[in-house]
Design a protein around this motif. Structure first.
Motif, PDB file in Angstrom:
ATOM      1  N   UNK A 123      43.564  71.096  28.010  1.00  0.00           N
ATOM      2  CA  UNK A 123      44.858  70.869  28.642  1.00  0.00           C
ATOM      3  C   UNK A 123      45.200  71.985  29.619  1.00  0.00           C
ATOM      4  N   UNK A 124      44.823  73.217  29.267  1.00  0.00           N
ATOM      5  CA  UNK A 124      45.139  74.319  30.171  1.00  0.00           C
ATOM      6  C   UNK A 124      44.309  74.247  31.453  1.00  0.00           C
ATOM      7  N   UNK A 125      43.055  73.817  31.340  1.00  0.00           N
ATOM      8  CA  UNK A 125      42.234  73.675  32.560  1.00  0.00           C
ATOM      9  C   UNK A 125      42.881  72.684  33.513  1.00  0.00           C
ATOM     10  N   UNK A 126      43.374  71.572  32.955  1.00  0.00           N
ATOM     11  CA  UNK A 126      44.058  70.579  33.796  1.00  0.00           C
ATOM     12  C   UNK A 126      45.447  71.052  34.181  1.00  0.00           C
ATOM     13  N   UNK A 127      46.104  71.673  33.242  1.00  0.00           N
ATOM     14  CA  UNK A 127      47.463  72.125  33.515  1.00  0.00           C
ATOM     15  C   UNK A 127      47.492  73.220  34.563  1.00  0.00           C
ATOM     16  N   UNK A 133      47.920  63.088  36.935  1.00  0.00           N
ATOM     17  CA  UNK A 133      47.327  62.069  36.077  1.00  0.00           C
ATOM     18  C   UNK A 133      46.417  62.704  35.029  1.00  0.00           C
ATOM     19  N   UNK A 134      45.570  63.642  35.493  1.00  0.00           N
ATOM     20  CA  UNK A 134      44.701  64.323  34.530  1.00  0.00           C
ATOM     21  C   UNK A 134      45.499  65.109  33.511  1.00  0.00           C
ATOM     22  N   UNK A 135      46.599  65.673  33.984  1.00  0.00           N
ATOM     23  CA  UNK A 135      47.452  66.423  33.063  1.00  0.00           C
ATOM     24  C   UNK A 135      48.045  65.501  32.008  1.00  0.00           C
ATOM     25  N   UNK A 136      48.477  64.324  32.438  1.00  0.00           N
ATOM     26  CA  UNK A 136      49.042  63.369  31.483  1.00  0.00           C
ATOM     27  C   UNK A 136      47.974  62.904  30.509  1.00  0.00           C
TER      28      UNK A 136
END
Length: 782
Positions: free
Chosen positions: A27-31, A306-309
């Motif tokens: 999640x952090x990589x995407x966030x 979108x990736x974050x979601x």
């Protein structure tokens, strides 16, 4: 290794934590991309956007300032005041926007330092204006100070965070380079404003102009080469516009201009119109390129969101579902394991001991009922439960077999002991008959030795009976004096001559406890004699106390360690179940079982003489005061024990003597006193408790012969041979010494005379006993 031995709950918890950490990382990589996008938008709206108008106004103020200084004007005209006011207003807006709290979170350390540098340069602008108004600096110095302020803005732009998309980041850097090229053209325009104001170039100014034009054209061409096709087309169209073409033509003329001889080939008004149009159009084209870049950034930002979601929301849902599933599975697993553990504890702590105890009592045990199958399902835990069902059935079967085996062993021990006991009783009867008819002193001595060994064999047989859990057959119905009980115990000890018997008091022991107490004391005295040096004595004493009767057995051996004493006392106080695992502590086990039958307390403690003292406390219900009068001395000088009506103990006198009761006292006796082997000097009496057969009338004592009482080192009276012998017998018997001698120093004639005297007394006693039995309906028997 520690984690391998951790509990199931700890392992599942570690798995859940690992899953949560993995989700947090993903999640952090995407966030991070979304955060960068958010921070970039924040910096752009609060730092970059407010700085763009301020930068343009600073460029205009620099051009007006250099034109004013080139014309040598000291007064501040109205256009200059208006331009400075615009610059100050935009500076205030820029300061307010850049101080927002969101900007502090969005900026990194590099951008924070660059923003502080910009604000510092803007703070120096007021001093620069004062110097310009005071005329203390020239146009070149003023241009350098304005250039320093403007350069700090471009360094701040270089520190703005870029997108993770490489193409977008490259196009953004290219637009920043084009924007920086516009600053170079603005410097060129400011320099020419000063030149046109004073009417010509100096050589230094012309060289600076040529250098600035070259740098501008080079950086612009390099930046345009990096643009994508759409942006490159827009800038190519811009380069073909009239203002740009006119500026390029005038730059060429001014570059060829010779400042020393020629006048300026271009007018100031003509340059200003073309330069303003070029700067404006260049700004417009650059902002359009930025808008197109923003349009390209929007899908990237949407993809990041979108990736974050997906990674954040759906991943979080998956993690929560995994945690719930793990917790429920762990609870079910732990419940099954707990059930399996409780079943194992119940089997080991309750059912197996109960089955063993019931089988030991001879009960029939249904193994199928005692080992019901446990249902754990069909999964892996269920398979373990099925294996446990097999294990418990096997364990209960083995326990039942072992219990049956132990019971069989106890039965075998009891059977062997009973047989041995019967044989020993028959052996004692045969020995008694042989002793009575034997006349050879040497043979009689050996027969007595065999008799003593047989008595000890009887005690060992009774040990087997005690180990099997049964009671020995030797019992008494009536009370026995305590001194006779102790003497009976001494008769079952091998080295009884080393035992010193102290006064025991006028106390009797009730009949039901006589056999067990004799056996118990014999075991303890045997132990004291065995574990003390052969040159030491063992003292046995007794006395009444508040809680009953205490018998103390003290040896002077090496003693025991405190931990061994504690272990021995614990073993006696709480006797364990008998197991065939060794013979080192069988004596203590026998003592503990005998003491447990009658609530007798046996305690071992350290003796002040270095050995061990055993304290035997008989409860009050086992002892009574002896109601009969004080006994008298017999003819042989021995102090006879006080006897109850049911049982009498006859002491073994020295060779040649016969123990006779005091006058007027009824005595029940089984056999005459036996001589102690001649090899033992000054032997202590070793009597045996035996059943009574008859009441013998006592012949009158001879009062004229009163020997002087002498005692052995052990405290017993010393017999004087023939001291009370009849005159007729004394004439037929050779004279013997006045004191007792060792058997090794007596002649065969002396020993023969002693044995003859003993036989005479024995025959007399038998005859009188037989008459008494014929006169009475029946005698007492144990």
């Amino acid at each position: 290794m520690r984690f391998r031995n951790a509990s199931v709950r700890a392992k599942v918890t570690a798995l859940i934590v690992s899953l949560a950490c993995l989700w947090a990382f993903a999640a952090w990589v995407t966030l991070r991309e979304g955060v960068n996008l958010l921070w970039a938008a924040t910096v752009n709206s609060n730092v970059v956007d407010p700085s763009e108008p301020l930068l343009i106004e600073l460029q205009r103020e620099r051009r007006l300032t250099l034109a004013r200084l080139g014309a040598n004007m000291r007064e501040v005209d109205q256009p200059m005041r208006a331009q400075r006011a615009k610059t100050d207003a935009l500076t205030s807006e820029f300061d307010s926007a850049s101080q927002a709290a969101a900007v502090e979170f969005a900026m990194d350390d590099a951008l924070r330092r660059r923003l502080a540098e910009v604000k510092g340069q803007l703070g120096k602008l007021a001093a620069t204006r004062e110097s310009i108004d005071a005329g203390t600096i020239d146009a070149a110095q003023a241009a350098a100070q304005y250039n320093a302020v403007i350069d700090s803005f471009y360094r701040m732009y270089d520190s703005v965070a870029e997108f993770d998309d490489k193409e977008i980041a490259k196009d953004g850097r290219t637009l920043a380079e084009i924007h920086h090229s516009r600053e170079l053209f603005a410097r060129e325009d400011a320099l020419l404003a000063s030149v046109f104001a004073k009417g010509g170039f100096t050589r230094t100014e012309h060289a600076e102009f040529v250098e600035t034009v070259g740098i501008f054209r080079y950086t612009l061409s390099e930046a345009l080469a990096k643009l994508p096709a759409e942006d490159r087309a827009a800038f190519d169209a811009w380069l073909k516009t009239a203002p740009v073409s006119r500026v390029q033509a005038m730059e060429a003329q001014l570059i060829r201009h010779n400042p020393a001889v020629d006048s300026l080939p271009v007018s100031g008004e003509e340059w200003r119109k073309a330069a303003d149009a070029t700067l404006t159009s260049m700004q417009t084209v650059t902002l359009a390129g930025g808008d197109r870049l923003l349009e390209r950034i929007t899908p990237v930002a949407v993809g990041v969101i979108v990736r974050l979601v997906l990674a954040g929301g759906l991943g979080l849902i998956a993690v929560i579902a995994s945690i719930i599933l793990s917790i429920t599975t762990t609870r079910q697993l732990l419940a099954q394991l707990r059930k399996l553990r409780d079943a194992a504890h119940e089997l080991s702590d309750d059912r197996l001991p109960g089955v063993v105890e019931r089988i030991g009592r001879g009960e029939e045990v249904d193994l199928a009922k005692e080992a019901p199958d446990l249902d754990f399902g069909d999964d892996e835990i269920g398979q373990v439960g099925q294996a446990f069902n097999t294990v418990q059935r096997t364990a209960i079967s083995v326990a039942a077999e072992q219990a049956e085996l132990r019971r069989s062993i106890r039965d075998i021990l009891l059977s062997l002991a009973r047989r041995t006991q019967g044989l020993v009783h028959r052996q004692l009867t045969v020995l008694d008959v042989m002793e009575r008819r034997e006349t050879d002193p040497e043979e009689l001595k050996e027969l007595f030795r065999l008799d003593h060994l047989a008595i000890r064999m009887r005690r060992n047989a009774e040990n087997l009976i005690v180990l099997s859990g049964s009671s020995p057959a030797r019992t008494w119905r009536r009370s026995v004096p305590m001194v006779d009980v102790v003497r009976g115990a001494l008769a079952e000890v091998e080295d009884y001559t080393r035992v010193t018997l102290l006064p025991m008091g006028e106390v009797v022991l009730i009949g039901r406890a006589v056999g067990d107490v004799v056996h118990l004391l014999a075991e303890l005295i045997e132990n004291a004699v065995s574990f003390s040096p052969p040159y030491t004595n063992v003292q046995v004493s007794g006395q009444l106390v508040a809680n009953g009767y205490v018998i103390e057995i003290e040896d002077r051996g090496l003693g025991m360690k405190p931990e061994d004493l504690e272990a021995a006392n614990e073993r006696i106080a709480n006797p364990p179940e008998f197991r065939i695992t060794g013979t080192a502590r069988l004596g203590l086990y026998v003592v503990s079982q005998l003491a447990k039958r009658h609530d007798i307390q046996v305690v071992l403690k350290a003796s002040p003489y270095g050995g061990t003292t055993v304290v035997v406390l008989l409860p009050q219900e086992l002892v009574q005061l002896d109601p009969r009068p004080e006994p008298q001395r017999g003819d042989g000088g021995e102090r006879l024990p006080r006897r109850p009506t049911a049982v009498a103990t006859v002491a073994r006198p020295a060779a040649g003597e016969m123990a006779r009761p005091a006058a007027g006292e009824n005595v029940r006796t089984l056999k005459p006193a036996r001589p102690v082997p001649a090899s033992v000097p000054e032997p202590a009496p070793a009597p045996a408790l035996e059943p009574a057969l008859a009441s013998v009338p006592e012949p009158p004592a001879e009062p004229e012969q009163q020997p002087v009482a002498e005692f052995t080192p052990s405290g017993l009276p010393l017999r004087v041979p023939q001291a009370n012998l009849a005159a007729a017998l004394r004439e037929d018997t050779p004279t013997l010494p006045d004191h007792e001698e060792d058997d090794d120093e007596r002649s065969p004639e002396e020993i023969r005379a002693m044995m003859g005297s003993l036989q005479s007394g024995t025959r007399l006693g038998r005859t009188q006993a037989a008459k008494m039995l014929d006169e009475q309906p029946g005698g007492d028997a144990p």
